[in-house]
Write a protein that holds these residues in place. Structure first.
Motif, PDB file in Angstrom:
ATOM      1  N   ILE A 144      37.052 -35.463  -0.008  1.00  0.00           N
ATOM      2  CA  ILE A 144      37.436 -34.193   0.623  1.00  0.00           C
ATOM      3  C   ILE A 144      38.049 -34.459   1.998  1.00  0.00           C
ATOM      4  O   ILE A 144      39.005 -33.795   2.401  1.00  0.00           O
ATOM      5  N   LYS A 145      37.525 -35.455   2.686  1.00  0.00           N
ATOM      6  CA  LYS A 145      38.043 -35.803   4.019  1.00  0.00           C
ATOM      7  C   LYS A 145      39.517 -36.185   3.983  1.00  0.00           C
ATOM      8  O   LYS A 145      40.279 -35.830   4.880  1.00  0.00           O
ATOM      9  N   ILE A 146      39.953 -36.894   2.928  1.00  0.00           N
ATOM     10  CA  ILE A 146      41.347 -37.361   2.869  1.00  0.00           C
ATOM     11  C   ILE A 146      42.304 -36.343   2.261  1.00  0.00           C
ATOM     12  O   ILE A 146      43.505 -36.594   2.180  1.00  0.00           O
ATOM     13  N   MET A 147      41.778 -35.194   1.855  1.00  0.00           N
ATOM     14  CA  MET A 147      42.674 -34.173   1.302  1.00  0.00           C
ATOM     15  C   MET A 147      43.682 -33.750   2.363  1.00  0.00           C
ATOM     16  O   MET A 147      43.395 -33.760   3.561  1.00  0.00           O
ATOM     17  N   ASN A 148      44.863 -33.377   1.914  1.00  0.00           N
ATOM     18  CA  ASN A 148      45.957 -33.013   2.802  1.00  0.00           C
ATOM     19  C   ASN A 148      45.594 -31.810   3.661  1.00  0.00           C
ATOM     20  O   ASN A 148      44.939 -30.881   3.192  1.00  0.00           O
ATOM     21  N   GLY A 149      46.062 -31.846   4.885  1.00  0.00           N
ATOM     22  CA  GLY A 149      45.875 -30.728   5.797  1.00  0.00           C
ATOM     23  C   GLY A 149      45.214 -31.172   7.078  1.00  0.00           C
ATOM     24  O   GLY A 149      44.296 -31.980   7.058  1.00  0.00           O
ATOM     25  N   GLU A 150      45.691 -30.624   8.173  1.00  0.00           N
ATOM     26  CA  GLU A 150      45.161 -31.031   9.468  1.00  0.00           C
ATOM     27  C   GLU A 150      44.068 -30.098   9.972  1.00  0.00           C
ATOM     28  O   GLU A 150      43.551 -30.280  11.069  1.00  0.00           O
ATOM     29  N   TYR A 151      43.696 -29.102   9.176  1.00  0.00           N
ATOM     30  CA  TYR A 151      42.699 -28.129   9.603  1.00  0.00           C
ATOM     31  C   TYR A 151      41.388 -28.311   8.843  1.00  0.00           C
ATOM     32  O   TYR A 151      41.268 -29.175   7.973  1.00  0.00           O
ATOM     33  N   ARG A 152      40.428 -27.485   9.151  1.00  0.00           N
ATOM     34  CA  ARG A 152      39.090 -27.552   8.555  1.00  0.00           C
ATOM     35  C   ARG A 152      39.145 -27.498   7.025  1.00  0.00           C
ATOM     36  O   ARG A 152      38.544 -28.302   6.334  1.00  0.00           O
ATOM     37  N   ILE A 153      39.891 -26.545   6.521  1.00  0.00           N
ATOM     38  CA  ILE A 153      39.999 -26.372   5.069  1.00  0.00           C
ATOM     39  C   ILE A 153      41.218 -27.146   4.575  1.00  0.00           C
ATOM     40  O   ILE A 153      42.320 -26.916   5.064  1.00  0.00           O
ATOM     41  N   PRO A 154      41.039 -28.042   3.589  1.00  0.00           N
ATOM     42  CA  PRO A 154      42.205 -28.746   3.039  1.00  0.00           C
ATOM     43  C   PRO A 154      43.261 -27.764   2.523  1.00  0.00           C
ATOM     44  O   PRO A 154      42.937 -26.672   2.040  1.00  0.00           O
ATOM     45  N   THR A 155      44.511 -28.159   2.632  1.00  0.00           N
ATOM     46  CA  THR A 155      45.645 -27.288   2.306  1.00  0.00           C
ATOM     47  C   THR A 155      45.541 -26.682   0.907  1.00  0.00           C
ATOM     48  O   THR A 155      45.727 -25.475   0.734  1.00  0.00           O
ATOM     49  N   LEU A 156      45.258 -27.502  -0.112  1.00  0.00           N
ATOM     50  CA  LEU A 156      45.214 -26.962  -1.475  1.00  0.00           C
ATOM     51  C   LEU A 156      44.028 -26.031  -1.687  1.00  0.00           C
ATOM     52  O   LEU A 156      44.116 -25.074  -2.465  1.00  0.00           O
ATOM     53  N   LEU A 157      42.926 -26.268  -1.003  1.00  0.00           N
ATOM     54  CA  LEU A 157      41.782 -25.361  -1.135  1.00  0.00           C
ATOM     55  C   LEU A 157      42.071 -24.036  -0.427  1.00  0.00           C
ATOM     56  O   LEU A 157      41.645 -22.975  -0.884  1.00  0.00           O
ATOM     57  N   LYS A 158      42.808 -24.098   0.658  1.00  0.00           N
ATOM     58  CA  LYS A 158      43.232 -22.868   1.352  1.00  0.00           C
ATOM     59  C   LYS A 158      44.190 -22.072   0.456  1.00  0.00           C
ATOM     60  O   LYS A 158      44.110 -20.843   0.353  1.00  0.00           O
ATOM     61  N   GLU A 159      45.104 -22.777  -0.209  1.00  0.00           N
ATOM     62  CA  GLU A 159      46.042 -22.133  -1.142  1.00  0.00           C
ATOM     63  C   GLU A 159      45.284 -21.495  -2.309  1.00  0.00           C
ATOM     64  O   GLU A 159      45.589 -20.380  -2.729  1.00  0.00           O
ATOM     65  N   LEU A 160      44.294 -22.196  -2.828  1.00  0.00           N
ATOM     66  CA  LEU A 160      43.474 -21.671  -3.921  1.00  0.00           C
ATOM     67  C   LEU A 160      42.801 -20.375  -3.496  1.00  0.00           C
ATOM     68  O   LEU A 160      42.846 -19.378  -4.227  1.00  0.00           O
ATOM     69  N   ASP A 161      42.215 -20.369  -2.323  1.00  0.00           N
ATOM     70  CA  ASP A 161      41.554 -19.171  -1.808  1.00  0.00           C
ATOM     71  C   ASP A 161      42.540 -18.008  -1.702  1.00  0.00           C
ATOM     72  O   ASP A 161      42.235 -16.878  -2.084  1.00  0.00           O
ATOM     73  N   LYS A 162      43.734 -18.300  -1.210  1.00  0.00           N
ATOM     74  CA  LYS A 162      44.775 -17.264  -1.083  1.00  0.00           C
ATOM     75  C   LYS A 162      45.160 -16.711  -2.457  1.00  0.00           C
ATOM     76  O   LYS A 162      45.280 -15.495  -2.640  1.00  0.00           O
ATOM     77  N   LEU A 163      45.328 -17.579  -3.445  1.00  0.00           N
ATOM     78  CA  LEU A 163      45.733 -17.154  -4.786  1.00  0.00           C
ATOM     79  C   LEU A 163      44.669 -16.272  -5.458  1.00  0.00           C
ATOM     80  O   LEU A 163      44.998 -15.358  -6.201  1.00  0.00           O
ATOM     81  N   THR A 164      43.404 -16.540  -5.186  1.00  0.00           N
ATOM     82  CA  THR A 164      42.349 -15.711  -5.802  1.00  0.00           C
ATOM     83  C   THR A 164      42.405 -14.279  -5.289  1.00  0.00           C
ATOM     84  O   THR A 164      42.027 -13.357  -6.003  1.00  0.00           O
ATOM     85  N   LYS A 165      42.895 -14.118  -4.070  1.00  0.00           N
ATOM     86  CA  LYS A 165      42.893 -12.779  -3.446  1.00  0.00           C
ATOM     87  C   LYS A 165      44.167 -11.986  -3.713  1.00  0.00           C
ATOM     88  O   LYS A 165      44.225 -10.797  -3.414  1.00  0.00           O
ATOM     89  N   GLU A 166      45.187 -12.635  -4.283  1.00  0.00           N
ATOM     90  CA  GLU A 166      46.421 -11.922  -4.622  1.00  0.00           C
ATOM     91  C   GLU A 166      46.205 -11.095  -5.871  1.00  0.00           C
ATOM     92  O   GLU A 166      45.603 -11.553  -6.829  1.00  0.00           O
ATOM     93  N   LYS A 167      46.732  -9.874  -5.841  1.00  0.00           N
ATOM     94  CA  LYS A 167      46.573  -9.019  -7.047  1.00  0.00           C
ATOM     95  C   LYS A 167      47.835  -9.044  -7.874  1.00  0.00           C
ATOM     96  O   LYS A 167      48.876  -9.356  -7.498  1.00  0.00           O
TER      97      LYS A 167
END
Length: 167
Positions: A144-167
């Motif tokens: 998880i540490k090496i996942m892409n992204g410079e922030y707390r939440i890795p980029t793909l996990l942030k994208e996943l969260d966003k996609l779940t909330k889209e209607k």
């Protein structure tokens, strides 16, 4: 291949989305799958798996899991230091203990100490809480540490969260 999965709840429904990608540090999504399930269970503290597990199983049962090496969930594998099953452990059991599960949670579960690691990513002072089954906790945290992204939440996990909330 790595599969990351999450659900979002609205009205009496759940939208479950999974992303499949090849490398831990990847930004490229190989495939994305989603499903909306009606008549979901109510949330019961300590029994979150009863609400989310059926949604996850419903979606991944439609996929070919033979090429999946790891599954990442938004949540915990264990709920206490006596290995009380959480969502991740129940999922691991449902999949006949064949695919390692890594839980990545944004909030702590205080009754759990020995089976979790805190991971600080980027410049964040707030850790992610990593748990795992079928893979050593140190190795899971490193992945998880090496996942892409410079922030707390890795980029793909942030994208996943966003996609779940889209209607």
């Amino acid at each position: 291949m790595i599969l990351a999965i999450d659900s979002y709840y609205f009205e009496n429904k759940a939208k479950t989305v999974c992303l499949i990608f090849e490398q831990w540090n990847s930004l490229e999504i190989n495939s994305c799958h989603s499903e909306i399930v009606s008549n979901i269970e109510n949330y019961v503290p300590g029994e979150f798996y009863k609400r989310e597990l059926p949604c996850i199983i419903s979606l991944i049962s439609k996929l070919d899991l033979t090429k999946i090496d790891f599954i990442i969930i938004d949540g915990f594998v264990y709920l206490d230091d006596n290995d009380k099953f959480g969502l991740g452990a129940y999922l691991f059991e449902k999949l006949s203990s064949k695919i390692p599960i890594i839980g990545v949670a944004k909030t702590d579960f205080i009754s759990l100490n020995k089976n979790k690691q805190l991971l600080l990513r980027g410049k964040s002072k707030k850790p992610l809480f990593i748990t795992s089954i079928g893979i050593n906790i140190n190795e899971a945290t490193d992945k998880i540490k090496i996942m892409n992204g410079e922030y707390r939440i890795p980029t793909l996990l942030k994208e996943l969260d966003k996609l779940t909330k889209e209607k």
